[in-house]
Design an enzyme around this catalytic site. Structure first.
Site, PDB file in Angstrom:
ATOM      1  N   ASP A   1     -10.644 -11.275  11.167  1.00  0.00           N
ATOM      2  CA  ASP A   1      -9.589 -11.507  10.179  1.00  0.00           C
ATOM      3  C   ASP A   1      -8.313 -11.885  10.989  1.00  0.00           C
ATOM      4  O   ASP A   1      -7.689 -10.868  11.136  1.00  0.00           O
ATOM      5  CB  ASP A   1      -9.622 -10.344   9.097  1.00  0.00           C
ATOM      6  CG  ASP A   1      -9.087 -10.584   7.942  1.00  0.00           C
ATOM      7  OD1 ASP A   1      -8.772 -11.535   7.540  1.00  0.00           O
ATOM      8  OD2 ASP A   1      -8.646  -9.569   7.079  1.00  0.00           O
TER       9      ASP A   1
ATOM     10  N   HIS B   1       0.876  -1.215  -0.171  1.00  0.00           N
ATOM     11  CA  HIS B   1      -0.198  -0.003   0.042  1.00  0.00           C
ATOM     12  C   HIS B   1       0.890   1.253   0.001  1.00  0.00           C
ATOM     13  O   HIS B   1       1.943   1.295   0.551  1.00  0.00           O
ATOM     14  CB  HIS B   1      -0.910   0.215   1.159  1.00  0.00           C
ATOM     15  CG  HIS B   1      -1.739  -1.008   1.682  1.00  0.00           C
ATOM     16  ND1 HIS B   1      -1.212  -2.232   2.262  1.00  0.00           N
ATOM     17  CD2 HIS B   1      -3.181  -1.341   1.598  1.00  0.00           C
ATOM     18  CE1 HIS B   1      -2.178  -2.958   2.445  1.00  0.00           C
ATOM     19  NE2 HIS B   1      -3.225  -2.403   2.031  1.00  0.00           N
TER      20      HIS B   1
ATOM     21  N   GLU C   1     -10.907  -6.689  -4.148  1.00  0.00           N
ATOM     22  CA  GLU C   1     -10.648  -7.952  -3.192  1.00  0.00           C
ATOM     23  C   GLU C   1     -11.817  -8.014  -2.371  1.00  0.00           C
ATOM     24  O   GLU C   1     -12.036  -6.845  -1.407  1.00  0.00           O
ATOM     25  CB  GLU C   1      -9.253  -7.486  -2.139  1.00  0.00           C
ATOM     26  CG  GLU C   1      -9.105  -8.599  -1.401  1.00  0.00           C
ATOM     27  CD  GLU C   1      -7.652  -8.372  -0.526  1.00  0.00           C
ATOM     28  OE1 GLU C   1      -6.624  -7.749  -1.233  1.00  0.00           O
ATOM     29  OE2 GLU C   1      -7.705  -8.702   0.742  1.00  0.00           O
TER      30      GLU C   1
ATOM     31  N   HIS D   1     -11.124 -13.966   4.280  1.00  0.00           N
ATOM     32  CA  HIS D   1     -12.085 -13.235   3.806  1.00  0.00           C
ATOM     33  C   HIS D   1     -13.444 -14.104   3.451  1.00  0.00           C
ATOM     34  O   HIS D   1     -14.466 -13.578   3.626  1.00  0.00           O
ATOM     35  CB  HIS D   1     -11.967 -12.021   2.638  1.00  0.00           C
ATOM     36  CG  HIS D   1     -11.000 -10.994   3.039  1.00  0.00           C
ATOM     37  ND1 HIS D   1     -10.559 -10.131   2.178  1.00  0.00           N
ATOM     38  CD2 HIS D   1     -10.150 -10.914   4.272  1.00  0.00           C
ATOM     39  CE1 HIS D   1      -9.533  -9.203   2.703  1.00  0.00           C
ATOM     40  NE2 HIS D   1      -9.530  -9.715   4.094  1.00  0.00           N
TER      41      HIS D   1
ATOM     42  N   ASP E   1       2.240   1.873   3.501  1.00  0.00           N
ATOM     43  CA  ASP E   1       3.374   0.884   3.915  1.00  0.00           C
ATOM     44  C   ASP E   1       4.699   1.397   3.573  1.00  0.00           C
ATOM     45  O   ASP E   1       5.476   1.285   4.451  1.00  0.00           O
ATOM     46  CB  ASP E   1       3.277  -0.374   3.227  1.00  0.00           C
ATOM     47  CG  ASP E   1       2.036  -1.082   3.372  1.00  0.00           C
ATOM     48  OD1 ASP E   1       0.923  -0.696   4.123  1.00  0.00           O
ATOM     49  OD2 ASP E   1       1.600  -1.729   2.424  1.00  0.00           O
TER      50      ASP E   1
ATOM     51  N   ASP F   1      -4.968 -13.567  -2.264  1.00  0.00           N
ATOM     52  CA  ASP F   1      -4.080 -13.316  -0.856  1.00  0.00           C
ATOM     53  C   ASP F   1      -3.922 -14.594   0.034  1.00  0.00           C
ATOM     54  O   ASP F   1      -5.054 -14.992   0.610  1.00  0.00           O
ATOM     55  CB  ASP F   1      -4.862 -12.269  -0.180  1.00  0.00           C
ATOM     56  CG  ASP F   1      -4.420 -10.780  -0.743  1.00  0.00           C
ATOM     57  OD1 ASP F   1      -3.519 -10.679  -1.442  1.00  0.00           O
ATOM     58  OD2 ASP F   1      -4.635  -9.921  -0.062  1.00  0.00           O
TER      59      ASP F   1
END
Ligand code: XUL
Ligand code: CO
Length: 436
Positions: free
Chosen positions: A305, A99, A230, A269, A102, A294
């Site tokens: 999660d 990201h 996603e 997810h 990050d 992922d």
């Protein structure tokens, strides 16, 4: 400067090896179904969980101290780049995902933040050239900062929509500069807490608007990487608009965006949505939208999660089965969106974690390939649906009959005979392939 001292290159030693810091199943160059394992699996490091996560959760602060933590924000960001590339080199990981937030610290103004980003991207670019490591996908974090309290593209505040657009614009430019193979949209705060204050229609229209603008801008700057959504059903919001594969496919079709996007399916997810990982992958696959994965797993006893490293062989086999049946990854890969547990505070825990995930998927690949080569499920499914290959079944699937013809046919039937689904037999066969 070496960050992970005392740990050398992790190599394949086979399942008999007693060396814990070696691969028992992941043999990168070994050919499986016509191509090297590493090209099937396309492992990627998640920048956020590997380099920035500190072990904090809703109830407690960070527990993990890394060597770069004591540095100033920009020096820390640069150290993380170096550490990340060293880590990937040592594990033989050829891709990474990040990201915007990050890689570089946020600043007072958007302009300053973008300057920070550029400075770090320079360092990343050098490391990519040095190592040959590639960017699987980039993305934008539009959920952590307090400005996204009401959402990003789905915020009630138009200034936040504009800010989000600026962030995506810059993240797309960076992703293009780093030759990213894709770009992910995960709608962290794109959902709602209560419908009492929510204009759901406007929020969903706006979400589609931002996606459309992004596609247009990508075209304008010549970024031809694959776009992904996603899915996730909840967390952090109570209801996320990208609930699951089926919801996202419907959303994209409603807004005429289905040709522009594929799905990035995350195992944890899927389970949060009440589905299996395989279910989400299957739905994406049969709709021609299986893009990337992922890789992680949740804890069946926890309702959130947990992003654990995937060690469940059963799931890995069935995931690889879907990926192989789709013809393998094109632009996508297996990104370890997984983090070590809060109590796994040693540096080498990161290596054990990745080795566990990589070996699990390597074994999963081998088993799935064998199942496909032997046509285990294909033969069963073909037989199970054989009634659609001749007679009335053939006429149904060829759209040659309507209710009237079918009624005439049914009236002449003398009892209906069904066959066993043989689930337990199939589960045993699957287990035997895994145990082999
Ligand atoms: C959050 C999650 C994200 C996305 C990228 O649950 O999975 O890290 O993968 O934004
Ligand atoms: Co994810």
């Amino acid at each position: 400067m070496e960050f992970f001292k005392g740990i050398g290159k992790i190599s394949y030693e086979g399942k008999e090896s007693k060396n814990e810091l070696s691969f028992k199943y992941y043999n990168p160059e070994e050919i499986v179904m016509g191509k090297p394992m590493k090209e099937h699996l396309k492992f990627a490091m998640s920048y956020w969980h590997t380099l920035t996560a500190g072990g904090n959760d809703q109830f407690g602060e960070g527990t993990i101290v890394r060597e770069w933590d004591c540095l100033t924000p920009m020096e820390r960001a640069k150290a993380r780049v170096k550490a990340g590339f060293e880590f990937m080199e040592k594990l033989g990981i050829e891709y990474f995902c990040f990201h915007d937030r990050d890689i570089a610290p946020e600043a007072e103004t958007l302009a300053e933040y973008q300057k920070n980003l550029d400075e770090i991207v320079d360092v990343i670019e050098i490391e990519m050239k040095r190592t040959g490591i590639k960017l699987l996908w980039g993305t934008s974090n539009m959920f952590s900062h307090p400005r996204f309290v009401h959402g990003a593209a789905t915020s009630c505040n138009a200034d936040v929509f504009a800010w989000s657009a600026a962030q995506v614009k810059k993240a797309l430019e960076i992703t293009k500069r780093l030759n990213g193979a894709g770009y992910v949209f995960w709608g962290g705060r794109e959902g709602y807490e209560t419908l009492l204050n929510t204009d759901m229609k406007l929020e969903m229209d706006n979400l589609a608007r931002l996606l459309k603008m992004s596609k247009e801008y990508a075209k304008e700057i010549g970024f031809d990487g694959q776009f992904y959504i996603e899915p996730k059903p909840k967390e952090p919001t109570k209801h996320q608009y990208d609930f699951d594969s089926a919801t996202v496919i419907g959303f994209l079709k409603t807004y005429g965006l289905d040709k522009d996007f594929k799905l990035n399916i995350e195992a944890n997810h899927a389970t949060l949505a009440g589905h299996t990982f395989q279910h989400e992958l299957r739905l994406a696959r049969i709709n021609g939208m299986l893009g990337s994965v992922d890789a992680n797993m949740g804890d069946m006893l926890l309702g959130w999660d947990t992003d654990q490293f995937p060690t469940n062989i059963y799931d890995a086999v069935l995931a690889m089965y879907e990926i192989l049946k789709d013809g393998g990854f094109k632009t996508g890969g297996l990104n370890f969106d997984s983090k070590v547990r809060r109590a796994s505070i040693d540096t080498d825990d990161l290596f054990y974690a990745y080795i566990a995930g990589m070996d699990t998927f390597a074994k999963g690949l081998r088993v799935a390939a064998k199942l496909i080569e032997d046509k285990v499920f294909e033969n069963v499914v073909a037989q199970r649906y054989a009634s659609y290959t001749t007679g009335i079944g053939k006429e149904i699937v060829e759209n040659k009959v309507g209710l009237k013809e079918l009624s005439d046919y049914a009236l002449k039937l003398h009892g209906i005979e069904n066959r066993s689904g043989r689930q337990e037999r199939l589960e045993t066969i699957l287990n035997n392939y895994i145990f082999a």
